[in-house]
Write an enzyme that holds these catalytic residues in place. Structure first.
Site, mmCIF file in Angstrom:
data_model
loop_
_atom_site.group_PDB
_atom_site.id
_atom_site.type_symbol
_atom_site.label_atom_id
_atom_site.label_comp_id
_atom_site.label_asym_id
_atom_site.label_seq_id
_atom_site.Cartn_x
_atom_site.Cartn_y
_atom_site.Cartn_z
ATOM 1 N N LYS A 180 0.834 -1.206 0.000
ATOM 2 C CA LYS A 180 0.000 0.000 0.000
ATOM 3 C C LYS A 180 0.867 1.254 0.000
ATOM 4 O O LYS A 180 0.574 2.217 -0.716
ATOM 5 C CB LYS A 180 -0.927 -0.001 1.219
ATOM 6 C CG LYS A 180 -2.019 -1.046 1.126
ATOM 7 C CD LYS A 180 -2.794 -1.162 2.423
ATOM 8 C CE LYS A 180 -3.744 -2.348 2.355
ATOM 9 N NZ LYS A 180 -4.461 -2.568 3.610
ATOM 10 N N GLN A 184 -5.063 -1.453 9.475
ATOM 11 C CA GLN A 184 -4.726 -2.735 8.866
ATOM 12 C C GLN A 184 -5.230 -3.865 9.754
ATOM 13 O O GLN A 184 -4.903 -3.933 10.931
ATOM 14 C CB GLN A 184 -3.210 -2.847 8.660
ATOM 15 C CG GLN A 184 -2.765 -4.140 8.029
ATOM 16 C CD GLN A 184 -3.311 -4.323 6.621
ATOM 17 O OE1 GLN A 184 -3.295 -3.410 5.813
ATOM 18 N NE2 GLN A 184 -3.800 -5.518 6.334
ATOM 19 N N ASP A 198 -11.396 2.545 3.929
ATOM 20 C CA ASP A 198 -11.770 1.138 3.748
ATOM 21 C C ASP A 198 -13.276 0.936 3.791
ATOM 22 O O ASP A 198 -13.763 -0.147 3.466
ATOM 23 C CB ASP A 198 -11.114 0.267 4.830
ATOM 24 C CG ASP A 198 -9.744 -0.235 4.420
ATOM 25 O OD1 ASP A 198 -9.449 -0.284 3.204
ATOM 26 O OD2 ASP A 198 -8.964 -0.589 5.318
#
Length: 171
Positions: free
Chosen positions: A51, A96, A119
């Site tokens: 990422k 994460q 997200d």
């Protein structure tokens, strides 16, 4: 028909890179993403590296806020997320997953401002998704939809089955 995700990803990356370059050329700043990690999960480390590399390629500023489980009470992580929420130069935040055992993922994720939840996993953004309101969408599911659109596959008139129970894909 074989759908090539790499072709679709390259097209999206090129478009994003051009948009970010144009933004910077106009005197605006580049977007800024904060990636929060807790613990030392090896798979998560690979995802985060990828990422961060992608952000670098696209011209997105990225900050990796990392804590080891031994030294980070949940309240400290949440306090830092709240600080990122209030930082006007931070555009997006992601946590994460998975978090180490003993952490309440829902509690940590719901600390993120829904308008910075890239997200799409906060309770607010899940509700927005379910009710058809605008908001961030879970990336994997959005990527599948983008790929179908790229190949002109109409989804509105089809029955679609998704196998899985995770918040990221299945639900």
């Amino acid at each position: 028909m074989i759908l090539d995700g790499k072709v679709v990803a390259a097209s999206i990356k090129q478009r994003l890179k051009e948009e970010i370059e144009a933004q910077v050329t106009q005197g605006k700043r580049a977007p800024h993403l904060v990636i929060v990690t807790v613990g030392d999960d090896p798979a998560s480390a690979v995802y985060v590296r990828n990422k961060m590399k992608m952000c670098d390629e696209l011209g997105i500023k990225v900050t990796h806020a990392q804590w080891t489980k031994e030294y980070c009470p949940a309240e400290e992580i949440k306090a830092n997320i709240r600080a990122f929420n209030g930082a006007p130069l931070v555009d997006g935040i992601m946590v994460q997953l998975p978090l180490p055992e003993g952490f309440d993922e829902r509690d940590i994720i719901d600390t993120i401002d829904p308008d910075k939840d890239v997200d799409g996993l906060t309770t607010t953004n899940i509700g927005r998704l379910r009710s058809g309101q605008p908001g961030f969408k879970p990336c994997t599911a959005k990527g599948i939809i983008d790929m179908c659109r790229y190949y002109n596959i109409e989804l509105d008139t089809r029955d679609v089955v998704i196998v899985g129970r995770s918040n990221i894909v299945g639900k």
